[in-house]
Enzyme design. Structure first.
Site, PDB file in Angstrom:
ATOM      1  N   ASN A   1      66.330  61.672 -12.205  1.00 58.04           N
ATOM      2  CA  ASN A   1      66.029  60.529 -11.365  1.00 58.04           C
ATOM      3  C   ASN A   1      64.518  60.371 -11.193  1.00 58.04           C
ATOM      4  O   ASN A   1      63.934  59.400 -11.649  1.00 58.04           O
ATOM      5  CB  ASN A   1      66.702  60.659 -10.000  1.00 58.04           C
ATOM      6  CG  ASN A   1      66.458  59.434  -9.131  1.00 58.04           C
ATOM      7  OD1 ASN A   1      66.987  58.369  -9.399  1.00 58.04           O
ATOM      8  ND2 ASN A   1      65.634  59.572  -8.090  1.00 58.04           N
ATOM      9  N   THR A   2      63.875  61.355 -10.578  1.00 56.60           N
ATOM     10  CA  THR A   2      62.461  61.234 -10.245  1.00 56.60           C
ATOM     11  C   THR A   2      61.594  61.038 -11.480  1.00 56.60           C
ATOM     12  O   THR A   2      60.610  60.286 -11.437  1.00 56.60           O
ATOM     13  CB  THR A   2      61.996  62.486  -9.476  1.00 56.60           C
ATOM     14  OG1 THR A   2      62.868  62.702  -8.358  1.00 56.60           O
ATOM     15  CG2 THR A   2      60.575  62.318  -8.963  1.00 56.60           C
TER      16      THR A   2
ATOM     17  N   LYS B   1      79.788  64.093  -7.909  1.00 55.38           N
ATOM     18  CA  LYS B   1      78.803  65.155  -8.116  1.00 55.38           C
ATOM     19  C   LYS B   1      78.602  65.898  -6.800  1.00 55.38           C
ATOM     20  O   LYS B   1      78.231  65.298  -5.790  1.00 55.38           O
ATOM     21  CB  LYS B   1      77.478  64.587  -8.603  1.00 55.38           C
ATOM     22  CG  LYS B   1      76.417  65.677  -8.788  1.00 55.38           C
ATOM     23  CD  LYS B   1      75.019  65.098  -8.904  1.00 55.38           C
ATOM     24  CE  LYS B   1      73.998  66.205  -8.710  1.00 55.38           C
ATOM     25  NZ  LYS B   1      72.621  65.692  -8.647  1.00 55.38           N
TER      26      LYS B   1
ATOM     27  N   ALA C   1      68.043  68.297 -12.624  1.00 53.92           N
ATOM     28  CA  ALA C   1      66.882  68.574 -11.769  1.00 53.92           C
ATOM     29  C   ALA C   1      65.759  69.248 -12.551  1.00 53.92           C
ATOM     30  O   ALA C   1      65.993  70.153 -13.355  1.00 53.92           O
ATOM     31  CB  ALA C   1      67.239  69.430 -10.559  1.00 53.92           C
ATOM     32  N   GLY C   2      64.551  68.772 -12.281  1.00 52.80           N
ATOM     33  CA  GLY C   2      63.347  69.398 -12.798  1.00 52.80           C
ATOM     34  C   GLY C   2      62.717  68.729 -13.999  1.00 52.80           C
ATOM     35  O   GLY C   2      61.569  69.009 -14.329  1.00 52.80           O
TER      36      GLY C   2
ATOM     37  N   GLY D   1      63.132  67.175  -8.233  1.00 53.94           N
ATOM     38  CA  GLY D   1      61.969  66.339  -8.035  1.00 53.94           C
ATOM     39  C   GLY D   1      60.639  66.985  -8.352  1.00 53.94           C
ATOM     40  O   GLY D   1      59.587  66.382  -8.134  1.00 53.94           O
TER      41      GLY D   1
END
Length: 264
Positions: A216-217, A107, A194-195, A168
């Site tokens: 992830n977050t 990635k 993301a987001g 994040g």
């Protein structure tokens, strides 16, 4: 087609010739421990995990190692270039990863600044071209710009990964029109990266026609990461099913479920 007609089975997600049953990809950062990370991964049903090479211990046996908790023979490790701000730095990082672990599916992310972590698309494209010429299979984090997304696909990237919102941030899908445009023009998998903040965000991404979601977050910083991972699993499945089913059209006025004609 009648309402009772059987729809064809959905096809699995295929990235660079690799087949995945799950359309959810999860990360390996921000967890309290590798054990918690492994438990969340199990609950998510994901088969691929991203690994920030600069932040995760893969080799030092004197310290807890990710590989002791998440078996690279059972899950597909996806090395990423988190923390890289130039094309040269990203290319160098992934070449070292290939030497260390033999990874070719990677990635790529090249960031523009520390505050927003927004992708630097000029550097991203340059890095992608260099890595592809060097034999890498590149999944690429990018802005929601359909023009740059097309350039990355034409360069040979095996998956296009537009942001839903800032890394994040948990702001959800802020750009549905652009993501839909990218989905419609792209022949390789499109994965929102993301987001995502909660399960409804993941479902929205899938309802737009994306092939998968990376997060992830949203899981790692939930009050209960394992339960959130399980929620994300179901959200991705539900969003995909809704996309395949084809939603009803939006209407300006009410349309009764039961016909009004012929009422006594």
């Amino acid at each position: 087609m009648s309402a009772t007609a059987v729809q064809p089975e959905d096809q699995p997600l295929v990235i660079a010739g690799r087949t995945f049953r799950s359309r959810l990809i999860v990360g390996t950062g921000k967890y309290k421990s590798y054990a918690e990370n492994a438990a969340a991964l199990e609950a998510s049903g994901a088969e691929m995990v991203t690994v920030a090479l600069r932040r995760v211990n893969l080799s030092d046996p004197a310290q807890p190692r990710l590989v002791d908790f998440i078996d690279p023979k059972q899950f597909t490790y996806l090395p990423n270039t988190a923390g890289c701000f130039t094309a040269d730095d990203a290319v160098r990082t992934l070449r070292l990863a290939r030497e260390a672990g033999g990874w070719s599916l990677v990635k790529l992310e090249v960031l523009s600044d520390q505050r927003t972590l927004y992708p630097d698309m000029t550097e991203t494209l340059a890095a992608a071209q260099a890595l592809i010429a060097d034999g890498f299979e590149v999944m690429v984090y990018c802005s929601d710009d359909p023009v740059f997304a097309k350039k990355l696909e034409d360069a040979g990237c095996v998956a296009i990964m537009p942001l839903g919102s800032l890394i994040g941030s948990g702001l959800g899908i802020q750009n549905p029109v652009n993501i839909r445009l990218i989905v419609e023009q792209t022949r390789v998998p499109v994965i929102v990266d993301a987001g995502v903040g909660t399960a409804s965000d993941a479902a929205i991404a899938m309802e737009l026609g994306c092939d998968g979601v990376l997060m992830n977050t949203a899981i790692a910083e939930a009050r209960d990461p394992v339960r959130m991972a399980r929620a994300m699993k179901h959200a991705v499945i539900a969003g995909r099913e809704a996309y395949l089913a084809g939603r009803m059209g939006k209407k300006r006025y009410a349309d009764p479920s039961s016909p009004l004609a012929g009422l006594i």
